[in-house]
Design a protein around this motif. Sequence first.
Motif, mmCIF file in Angstrom:
data_model
loop_
_atom_site.group_PDB
_atom_site.id
_atom_site.type_symbol
_atom_site.label_atom_id
_atom_site.label_comp_id
_atom_site.label_asym_id
_atom_site.label_seq_id
_atom_site.Cartn_x
_atom_site.Cartn_y
_atom_site.Cartn_z
ATOM 1 N N LEU A 35 0.889 -1.080 0.067
ATOM 2 C CA LEU A 35 0.051 -0.021 -0.017
ATOM 3 C C LEU A 35 0.801 1.421 -0.029
ATOM 4 N N ILE A 36 0.797 2.212 -0.906
ATOM 5 C CA ILE A 36 1.401 3.457 -0.987
ATOM 6 C C ILE A 36 0.154 4.409 -0.795
ATOM 7 N N VAL A 37 0.649 5.374 0.189
ATOM 8 C CA VAL A 37 -0.430 6.375 0.341
ATOM 9 C C VAL A 37 0.288 7.914 0.129
ATOM 10 N N CYS A 38 -0.660 8.788 -0.484
ATOM 11 C CA CYS A 38 0.294 10.159 -0.782
ATOM 12 C C CYS A 38 -0.951 10.823 -0.857
ATOM 13 N N ASN A 39 -0.630 12.129 -0.042
ATOM 14 C CA ASN A 39 -1.457 13.169 0.332
ATOM 15 C C ASN A 39 -0.722 14.426 -0.359
ATOM 16 N N PRO A 40 -0.798 14.555 -1.688
ATOM 17 C CA PRO A 40 0.323 15.704 -2.233
ATOM 18 C C PRO A 40 -0.569 17.009 -2.041
ATOM 19 N N PRO A 41 0.059 18.155 -2.277
ATOM 20 C CA PRO A 41 -0.490 19.579 -2.158
ATOM 21 C C PRO A 41 -1.641 19.534 -3.323
ATOM 22 N N TRP A 42 -2.521 20.120 -2.841
ATOM 23 C CA TRP A 42 -3.854 19.947 -3.682
ATOM 24 C C TRP A 42 -4.059 20.997 -4.923
ATOM 25 N N LEU A 43 -3.460 22.132 -5.002
ATOM 26 C CA LEU A 43 -3.419 23.102 -5.708
ATOM 27 C C LEU A 43 -2.214 23.560 -6.367
ATOM 28 N N PRO A 44 -2.335 23.414 -7.712
ATOM 29 C CA PRO A 44 -1.069 23.924 -8.747
ATOM 30 C C PRO A 44 -0.741 25.353 -8.395
ATOM 31 N N GLY A 45 0.515 25.505 -8.164
ATOM 32 C CA GLY A 45 0.642 27.213 -7.909
ATOM 33 C C GLY A 45 2.038 27.327 -7.204
ATOM 34 N N ARG A 46 2.432 28.317 -7.078
ATOM 35 C CA ARG A 46 3.822 28.800 -6.474
ATOM 36 C C ARG A 46 3.786 29.066 -4.852
ATOM 37 N N PRO A 47 4.204 28.064 -4.009
ATOM 38 C CA PRO A 47 4.212 28.598 -2.642
ATOM 39 C C PRO A 47 4.900 29.845 -2.252
ATOM 40 N N SER A 48 4.250 30.646 -1.438
ATOM 41 C CA SER A 48 4.924 31.913 -1.004
ATOM 42 C C SER A 48 5.493 31.792 0.332
ATOM 43 N N SER A 49 5.609 30.802 1.149
ATOM 44 C CA SER A 49 6.224 30.493 2.097
ATOM 45 C C SER A 49 6.346 29.081 2.340
ATOM 46 N N SER A 50 7.364 28.704 3.603
ATOM 47 C CA SER A 50 7.676 27.270 3.733
ATOM 48 C C SER A 50 6.228 26.442 4.004
ATOM 49 N N ILE A 51 5.310 26.871 4.711
ATOM 50 C CA ILE A 51 4.255 26.010 4.991
ATOM 51 C C ILE A 51 3.381 25.894 3.834
ATOM 52 N N GLU A 52 3.671 26.822 2.894
ATOM 53 C CA GLU A 52 2.537 26.860 1.924
ATOM 54 C C GLU A 52 2.969 25.744 0.692
ATOM 55 N N HIS A 53 4.207 25.137 1.107
ATOM 56 C CA HIS A 53 4.416 24.064 0.178
ATOM 57 C C HIS A 53 3.608 22.769 0.510
ATOM 58 N N TYR A 80 0.585 24.231 -2.033
ATOM 59 C CA TYR A 80 0.571 24.565 -3.446
ATOM 60 C C TYR A 80 1.904 23.851 -4.184
ATOM 61 N N ASP A 81 1.667 23.328 -5.296
ATOM 62 C CA ASP A 81 2.539 22.396 -5.809
ATOM 63 C C ASP A 81 2.716 22.761 -7.315
ATOM 64 N N PRO A 82 3.799 23.496 -7.462
ATOM 65 C CA PRO A 82 4.029 23.893 -8.896
ATOM 66 C C PRO A 82 4.110 23.323 -9.969
ATOM 67 N N ASP A 83 3.033 23.571 -11.118
ATOM 68 C CA ASP A 83 2.723 22.756 -12.267
ATOM 69 C C ASP A 83 2.417 21.088 -11.643
ATOM 70 N N SER A 84 1.843 21.083 -10.309
ATOM 71 C CA SER A 84 1.532 19.634 -9.893
ATOM 72 C C SER A 84 2.836 18.822 -9.974
ATOM 73 N N ARG A 85 3.929 19.093 -9.791
ATOM 74 C CA ARG A 85 5.183 18.323 -9.918
ATOM 75 C C ARG A 85 4.996 16.995 -9.162
ATOM 76 N N MET A 86 4.702 17.350 -7.907
ATOM 77 C CA MET A 86 4.557 16.104 -6.749
ATOM 78 C C MET A 86 3.548 15.071 -7.314
ATOM 79 N N LEU A 87 2.412 15.784 -7.486
ATOM 80 C CA LEU A 87 1.253 14.911 -8.098
ATOM 81 C C LEU A 87 1.658 13.944 -9.248
#
Length: 388
Positions: free
Chosen positions: A276-294, A297-304
């Motif tokens: 089983l592999i579980v992933c809860n990636p950032p939900w919105l494509p976009g540029r984070p403006s602070s460390s917590i926003e990573h 926001y996932d730029p260009d949905s990279r992690m997803l």
Amino acid sequence: MLPASPADAPARIHWTEGGETRSARWRSESGMPAPKKVVIADDKTPADVAYRLACEGTALLWRGDFQNARQLLSALARRTDHKGGKGKKAKAARVPASPAEAFHLHRQAQSQRARTLAMLLIPFDADYRIPLRRAPDVQLACNEAYGRGEEPFVASLRELLGLIGAHEWRKNGVEIAALGERIHPHYGVFSPIRGEYVALVTNAPLPPGAKVAFDVGTGTGVLAAVLAKRGLQHIVGTDMDARALSCARDNLQRLGLERQVELMQADLFPERRADLIVCNPPWLPGRPSSSIEHAIYDPDSRMLRAFLAGVAAHLAPGGEAWLILSDLAEHLGLRPRAELMAWIAEGGLAVQEKIDVRPTHPKASDSDDPLHAARSAELTSLWRLTIS
């Protein structure tokens, strides 16, 4: 060892005070550059003057009473929210042409507000004491966020208040019903306050005979803990953020699950397979403006996209990948459903089931929220994926 280059040296802030040029180290967890223009402010500085200077990009280094600085920050926030001085009403907002435009205008307004309010600065001694009247003791909170103090520095009051708030979250924790325990988020690590995604992982049917699981992007370790409580014999939690791994380690030790859960600094997957592999990636494509926003926001949905492209190679025979994802990006016009489905197919995956739940957070029912139309339609889903 080579000496540090100037580019590696900590940023510094410069100002003139008492006829002398002074400087100090600049700290900003959001990555805000050191303000180029700085003036001294104190208890006599009018709020309207402070607001005008902050809007112009001039920072105010506070030398007055600390509690008065907090009051001034509140006054700046009121003026920022009303776009003007005392008693002035906000201009009527232009109606966005689309949900995507509403989102971008909202982000733009948030960013401008954050820049303006970050212009009120506070000095710190090397040991994290604040050399101002009526200043609180923030040494423990600063140590938790920054590590051991090295030299005096200057930071924004707004960042300090966020740091104090994070310290309280860490001290008190967040009640997780599925665990019957609290999870304690660290500074810069996203807090599991949206319980619907935890409930999805708690209730979804496990693959038959599953023993080994990966929690990709473990954060606080909450999902790894839930999987351990559900009886998975061995879980590997991965994260690239050292703060997240430290946070997860503390939480798992507190829960007595450190032997069941292995933590690893890795970009997505360990070099092995799991049932089983579980992933809860950032939900919105976009540029984070602070460390917590990573975590949001996932730029260009990279992690997803990387998760969907690589997960099949790490699944054991008969295994499942659980993707936990909100469809808010779809309602905002930022990522169409067809694009997500194409990435799933390109990864050699098939959808076995999609389990949906409606969010319960306050913004979902706040009609004054600029993104209310999208939030009111939002679903959070657990996609059960298998190799096609």
